[in-house]
Design an enzyme around this catalytic site. Structure first.
Site, PDB file in Angstrom:
ATOM      1  N   GLY A   9       0.720  -1.077   0.117  1.00  8.41           N
ATOM      2  CA  GLY A   9       0.021   0.061   0.023  1.00  8.41           C
ATOM      3  C   GLY A   9       0.844   1.277  -0.113  1.00  8.41           C
ATOM      4  N   GLY A  22      -1.026   7.672   1.248  1.00  4.16           N
ATOM      5  CA  GLY A  22      -0.997   7.735   2.683  1.00  4.16           C
ATOM      6  C   GLY A  22       0.132   7.343   3.559  1.00  4.16           C
ATOM      7  CB  ILE A  23       0.644   5.320   6.651  1.00  4.82           C
ATOM      8  CG1 ILE A  23      -0.277   6.249   7.556  1.00  4.82           C
ATOM      9  CG2 ILE A  23       1.696   4.869   7.460  1.00  4.82           C
ATOM     10  CD1 ILE A  23      -1.228   5.318   8.620  1.00  4.82           C
ATOM     11  N   GLY A  24       1.786   4.654   4.000  1.00  7.97           N
ATOM     12  CA  GLY A  24       2.530   3.787   3.006  1.00  7.97           C
ATOM     13  C   GLY A  24       3.549   4.474   2.200  1.00  7.97           C
ATOM     14  CB  SER A  41      -6.824   1.143  12.593  1.00  8.29           C
ATOM     15  OG  SER A  41      -7.852   1.958  12.883  1.00  8.29           O
ATOM     16  CE1 TYR A  67      -9.539  -0.750   8.384  1.00 10.46           C
ATOM     17  CE2 TYR A  67     -10.500   0.128  10.739  1.00 10.46           C
ATOM     18  CZ  TYR A  67      -9.463  -0.139   9.482  1.00 10.46           C
ATOM     19  OH  TYR A  67      -8.162   0.786   9.401  1.00 10.46           O
TER      20      TYR A  67
END
Length: 250
Positions: free
Chosen positions: A31, A35-37, A162, A190
């Site tokens: 990913g 974003g974070i990736g 998360s 999730y």
């Protein structure tokens, strides 16, 4: 010893940091196209493989990183974590490169999806967020061990959960109802998938301690990754401050 990277929340909410000298290491970031990736791949800026399902976005991420750091070595590879065959193909392709492999960042994920089964017949959030990463780790961990043995550089596996792991079904993970459409709730499915990220990390830590690797620990607001081989870090959109350093093993 490689120099330390200090990573702090940037103005956009993503982490920002100086670049590490990781010339002898290879990192895989799932990913890594956004974003974070993406920020993780940019910060590492070593031999980084961005593993992503959207190759157009992955290429844009590569160009973004190269614009910021022309010396970065970035490759992109196709990986759809919801498909077992894609995970296997990626692992086979990577191992064929015969690169030294030290860092695996299991970051990719999907969130609050309506009920859907993957091509392998598994609920989409559970298979993408957990099963895909679990299988990828199993396929690549021997390569990481080989690298650690030949180079003296300790490997790192980082699972990204998360805070929503706290919002799951009553009683926790409902393994007997993973594919039950009638009881499916997007946010709880999730949370269930992210809770398994923690459990996966804990079990990896337990097993790899037998091979003289340090145990896992996680502190929500500050994580020190210097002394640990396997880590779980909380959502980086919060005010997370963590340090990352790579040390040679004794």
């Amino acid at each position: 010893m490689l120099r330390m990277i200090t990573v702090r929340p940037g103005p956009s909410g993503f982490v920002s940091a100086s670049t590490a000298d990781g010339s002898n290491l290879t990192a895989i970031v799932t990913g890594g196209a956004s974003g974070i990736g993406l920020e993780t791949a940019r910060v590492l800026a070593m031999n980084v493989i961005i593993a992503a399902g959207n190759m157009e976005a992955a290429n844009e991420a590569k160009q973004y990183i190269l614009k910021d750091n022309k010396d970065a070595r970035i490759d992109i590879e196709k990986l759809d974590l919801s498909k077992i065959r894609s995970v296997e193909a990626f692992a086979d392709s990577f191992k064929a490169l015969n690169l030294p492999f030290s860092i695996l960042i299991n970051n990719a994920g999907v969130m609050f999806c309506p009920f859907q089964l993957s091509e392998d017949g598994i609920e989409m959030q559970f298979t993408t967020n957990h099963i895909g990463h679990f299988y990828l780790t199993n396929l690549l961990i021997d390569k990481m061990k080989e690298t650690a043995k030949s180079t003296g550089i300790q490997g790192r596996i980082v699972n990204v959960p998360s805070l929503v792991y706290q919002v799951t079904y009553k009683g926790g993970i409902q393994l007997d109802k993973i594919n039950d459409k009638n009881s499916h709730r997007d946010e709880r499915a999730y949370g269930q998938s992210k809770l398994t990220n923690f459990l996966h990390s804990n079990e990896l830590s337990r097993r790899l301690q037998l091979q003289r690797l340090d145990k896992l620990y996680a502190v929500p607001e500050k994580l020190n990754l210097e002394r640990n081989a396997i880590h779980t870090y909380e959502n980086c959109y919060r005010n997370v401050l963590f340090e990352l350093s790579f040390t040679t093993s004794a």
